[in-house]
Design a protein around this motif. Structure first.
Motif, PDB file in Angstrom:
ATOM      1  N   GLY A 148       0.805  -1.213   0.000  1.00  0.00           N
ATOM      2  CA  GLY A 148       0.000   0.000   0.000  1.00  0.00           C
ATOM      3  C   GLY A 148       0.837   1.260   0.000  1.00  0.00           C
ATOM      4  N   TYR A 149       2.110   1.139  -0.417  1.00  0.00           N
ATOM      5  CA  TYR A 149       2.960   2.332  -0.528  1.00  0.00           C
ATOM      6  C   TYR A 149       2.463   3.176  -1.696  1.00  0.00           C
ATOM      7  N   GLY A 150       2.445   4.497  -1.532  1.00  0.00           N
ATOM      8  CA  GLY A 150       1.811   5.390  -2.487  1.00  0.00           C
ATOM      9  C   GLY A 150       2.436   5.446  -3.873  1.00  0.00           C
ATOM     10  N   ASP A 151       3.749   5.222  -3.989  1.00  0.00           N
ATOM     11  CA  ASP A 151       4.438   5.249  -5.285  1.00  0.00           C
ATOM     12  C   ASP A 151       4.129   6.539  -6.049  1.00  0.00           C
ATOM     13  N   HIS A 152       4.318   7.678  -5.396  1.00  0.00           N
ATOM     14  CA  HIS A 152       4.034   8.961  -6.037  1.00  0.00           C
ATOM     15  C   HIS A 152       4.949   9.234  -7.222  1.00  0.00           C
ATOM     16  N   LEU A 153       6.112   8.599  -7.251  1.00  0.00           N
ATOM     17  CA  LEU A 153       7.026   8.770  -8.383  1.00  0.00           C
ATOM     18  C   LEU A 153       6.637   7.896  -9.572  1.00  0.00           C
ATOM     19  N   GLN A 154       5.667   7.012  -9.350  1.00  0.00           N
ATOM     20  CA  GLN A 154       5.172   6.107 -10.394  1.00  0.00           C
ATOM     21  C   GLN A 154       6.307   5.284 -11.015  1.00  0.00           C
TER      22      GLN A 154
END
Length: 276
Positions: A148-154
């Motif tokens: 569930g880590y957001g991975d904002h850097l995609q």
């Protein structure tokens, strides 16, 4: 309900993480018999002596560990408010999550050695040294969606492609299975059945399960499931690592961690999926 013991545990968790953000200057945690790399303090990341595999962390800052700090502490915040934990402690956990995430985004990105695409690093030291790798033991990079880590850097798709490629030294391809293994090997744990152990090309059932769990591709899920069932060597229990070419060569008769994750995956992706 007496929340005092829980609060004391929370304070200890926060204190340890805050100290290990400044490991070199503040931490009493030492293993003098091991050569542990020097890390740069104050970059937001939390130091770890060992990888999830129990091997010494060559970089000091394990990125999957820090992703877990971000994900777990972020999920913890609403719970703390609900049970009336004071704002000062809530703020400490919020700061830890935000600082770790900032540290990951600033220091925890490297490049795939083959494709040269940007990916999440496995370990860093804060000075610029970065390791491109992944490992079947969790937390790892492969399980980012599960965590569930957001991975904002995609960067997950690039990172997943790397983890499941020859660029990762812990990825093995064989006649029976293809998947993520580990530099860690546990031998002498075949007391129930005996037989040969795995010393090379050791794919881990744990790695296969997380591969199947995190792919959106139903065909790939089925492929992974078939590989797991074909690599049990006639038993009903999952192992640690097994030879990708010969499933009778494996480590651990019974790896409860892999069994638990497999049961969870089957329930979520097969039983519940087809009984909706």
């Amino acid at each position: 309900v007496d929340n005092a013991p829980f609060r004391r545990a929370l304070e200890q968790i926060a204190s340890v993480c805050e100290v290990e953000q400044h490991h070199t200057a503040k931490s009493p945690y030492r293993f003098p018999e091991k050569q542990v790399p020097v890390v740069k303090d104050g970059v937001g990341l939390v130091w770890s002596y060992a990888r999830p595999s129990d091997d010494v962390a060559s970089g000091g800052y394990n990125i999957p560990d820090n992703m877990m700090v971000v994900a777990v502490f972020t999920k913890l915040l609403p719970m703390l408010k609900h049970i009336g934990v004071d704002e000062a402690l809530v703020r400490r956990f919020r700061n830890l999550a935000e600082q770790a995430e900032a540290g990951i985004e600033e220091h925890g990105v490297t490049t795939d050695p083959i494709t040269h695409e940007k990916i999440y690093a496995f370990e860093v030291d804060g000075f610029g040294a970065k390791t491109a790798a992944d490992d079947a033991n969790m937390p790892n990079l492969l399980w980012i969606p599960y965590l569930g880590y957001g991975d904002h850097l995609q960067l997950y798709n690039n990172t997943r492609a790397f983890s499941l490629s020859r660029g990762d030294g812990n990825y093995f391809k064989g006649k029976i299975a293809t998947g993520l293994g580990s530099a860690h090997q546990s031998h002498g744990l075949r007391s129930h059945h005996g037989g040969p152990q795995c010393y090379k090309k050791c794919v881990w059932h744990l790695g296969l399960v997380m591969d199947g769990y995190t792919t959106p591709d139903r065909a790939h899920k089925l492929k992974v499931l078939k590989e797991i069932l074909a690599s049990l060597d006639g038993q009903a229990l999952l192992h640690e690592g097994f030879n990708a070419d010969n499933a009778s060569e494996y480590n651990r008769d019974w790896f409860g961690w892999a069994d638990a994750m497999f049961s969870n995956w089957v329930r979520a992706d097969w039983i519940e999926y087809y009984t909706k």
